[in-house]
Enzyme design. Structure first.
Site, PDB file in Angstrom:
ATOM      1  N   CYS A 120       0.854  -1.199   0.052  1.00  0.00           N
ATOM      2  CA  CYS A 120       0.011  -0.031   0.014  1.00  0.00           C
ATOM      3  C   CYS A 120       0.891   1.309   0.020  1.00  0.00           C
ATOM      4  O   CYS A 120       0.196   2.268  -0.279  1.00  0.00           O
ATOM      5  CB  CYS A 120      -1.100   0.018   1.129  1.00  0.00           C
ATOM      6  N   HIS A 244      -2.770   6.811   2.388  1.00  0.00           N
ATOM      7  CA  HIS A 244      -3.358   5.622   1.934  1.00  0.00           C
ATOM      8  C   HIS A 244      -4.679   5.387   2.510  1.00  0.00           C
ATOM      9  O   HIS A 244      -4.900   5.585   3.783  1.00  0.00           O
ATOM     10  CB  HIS A 244      -2.617   4.508   2.325  1.00  0.00           C
ATOM     11  N   ASN A 274     -10.323   0.023   0.334  1.00  0.00           N
ATOM     12  CA  ASN A 274      -8.834   0.270   0.254  1.00  0.00           C
ATOM     13  C   ASN A 274      -8.619  -0.490  -0.925  1.00  0.00           C
ATOM     14  O   ASN A 274      -8.550  -1.680  -1.183  1.00  0.00           O
ATOM     15  CB  ASN A 274      -8.547  -0.771   1.439  1.00  0.00           C
TER      16      ASN A 274
END
Length: 318
Positions: A120, A244, A274
């Site tokens: 990520c 993020h 996500n």
């Protein structure tokens, strides 16, 4: 002494592009499969809906879609690009790399091309690599793409993960400019805790949610503050904070600690889920597209995830 190419004074992000699959999966849709409900999901991760790729969407095809939009937004042709970096942790096959395939599909002839896996944090790592390549004279225009198809790695009967992760791609063009508008990267990893996010049975993404939550909310705001310090930017100068999009509670907890109440905070997680390395460029591109970030905006990015890897930098939009 070896001769070196003449390098420009700086590098800047000049354009964005994004792609999301058309299929929307709501919390109500997930209620029909696992023991969960809308209130439970929103109270823990802040997500109302997410986009899930169909069989026609791949990491590569989504990267092509996002990358093509970034080129168009920047007024560039494929011939202008001499390096392609794809940040991803969800490619189906390790060989060939996604970047070379994506470049070919976009009509970019013979560029440097490589994949980067920092999970990520991947987009921030790739942005730093692109900036260094431009400033070092190795490239003039770099196409940086974060693309993920996390749905391929989900146990759809595991309510702790299937409600969180989603699919999509975001891209940015980094170009040589007289003024440097990408601040120094502050990056690192906490490999002794790498077992907190891993592939269960080598096929299902698993994370220890509470451990990851504690790590992100207690340690990473210091990384963000250091990135601002290295860029010579005060919290009061921030236009936006784009971390993020892991979890809305994490995003808001870090944002509160920055001491920048005027900064617009990206909350793409609510409708996008996500999307790992795609989440920051997706959120940034959408904010720019909505007119929320005018020219000259000062933006702090912060990526973090499996590894446990992290990276942050300040960018100034053209």
């Amino acid at each position: 002494m070896l001769s070196t190419p003449s390098a420009p004074l700086g590098a800047s992000v000049t354009a964005f592009g994004e792609y999301q699959p058309p299929k929307v999966v709501t919390n109500a849709d997930l209620e029909a499969r696992v023991d969960t409900n809308d209130e439970w999901i929103q109270s823990r991760v802040g997500i109302r809906e997410r986009r899930i790729a169909g069989p026609e969407d791949t990491v590569e095809s989504m990267a092509v879609a996002a990358g093509g939009k970034a080129l168009a937004a920047g007024g560039l042709s494929p011939e202008d690009i001499d390096l392609v970096i794809v940040a991803t942790c969800t490619v189906t096959d390790q060989i060939p790399n996604a970047a070379a395939t994506v470049a070919a599909r976009l009509g970019i002839h013979a560029p440097g091309a490589f994949d980067l896996n920092a999970a990520c944090a991947g987009f921030c790592y790739a942005l730093a690599a692109a900036s260094d390549a431009v400033r070092g004279g190795s490239a003039r225009n770099v196409l940086v793409i974060g693309s993920e198809k996390l749905s391929d790695w989900m146990d759809w009967d595991d309510r702790s993960t299937c409600v969180i992760f989603a699919d999509g791609a975001g891209a940015a063009v980094v170009s040589a400019t007289e003024e440097h508008r990408i601040g120094p990267v502050v990056w690192g990893s906490s490999g002794e805790r790498a077992d907190k996010i891993y592939l269960r049975e080598h096929k299902y993404l698993h994370q220890e949610g509470q451990a990851v939550f504690r790590w992100t909310t207690t340690e990473l705001y210091g990384v963000a503050l250091k990135a601002m310090e290295r860029a010579g930017v005060e919290p009061s100068e921030l236009t936006a904070f784009v971390p993020h999009q892991a979890n809305l509670r994490i995003v808001e907890a870090i944002a509160r600690k920055l001491g920048a109440p005027q900064a617009l905070v990206a909350r793409d997680i609510v409708t996008a889920g996500n999307t790992s390395s795609a989440s920051i460029p997706l959120a940034l591109g959408r904010m720019v597209g909505r007119g929320e970030l005018p020219s000259g905006s000062t933006v702090l990015t912060l990526g973090f995830g499996a590894g446990l890897a992290y990276a942050a930098q300040v960018i100034r939009l053209p």
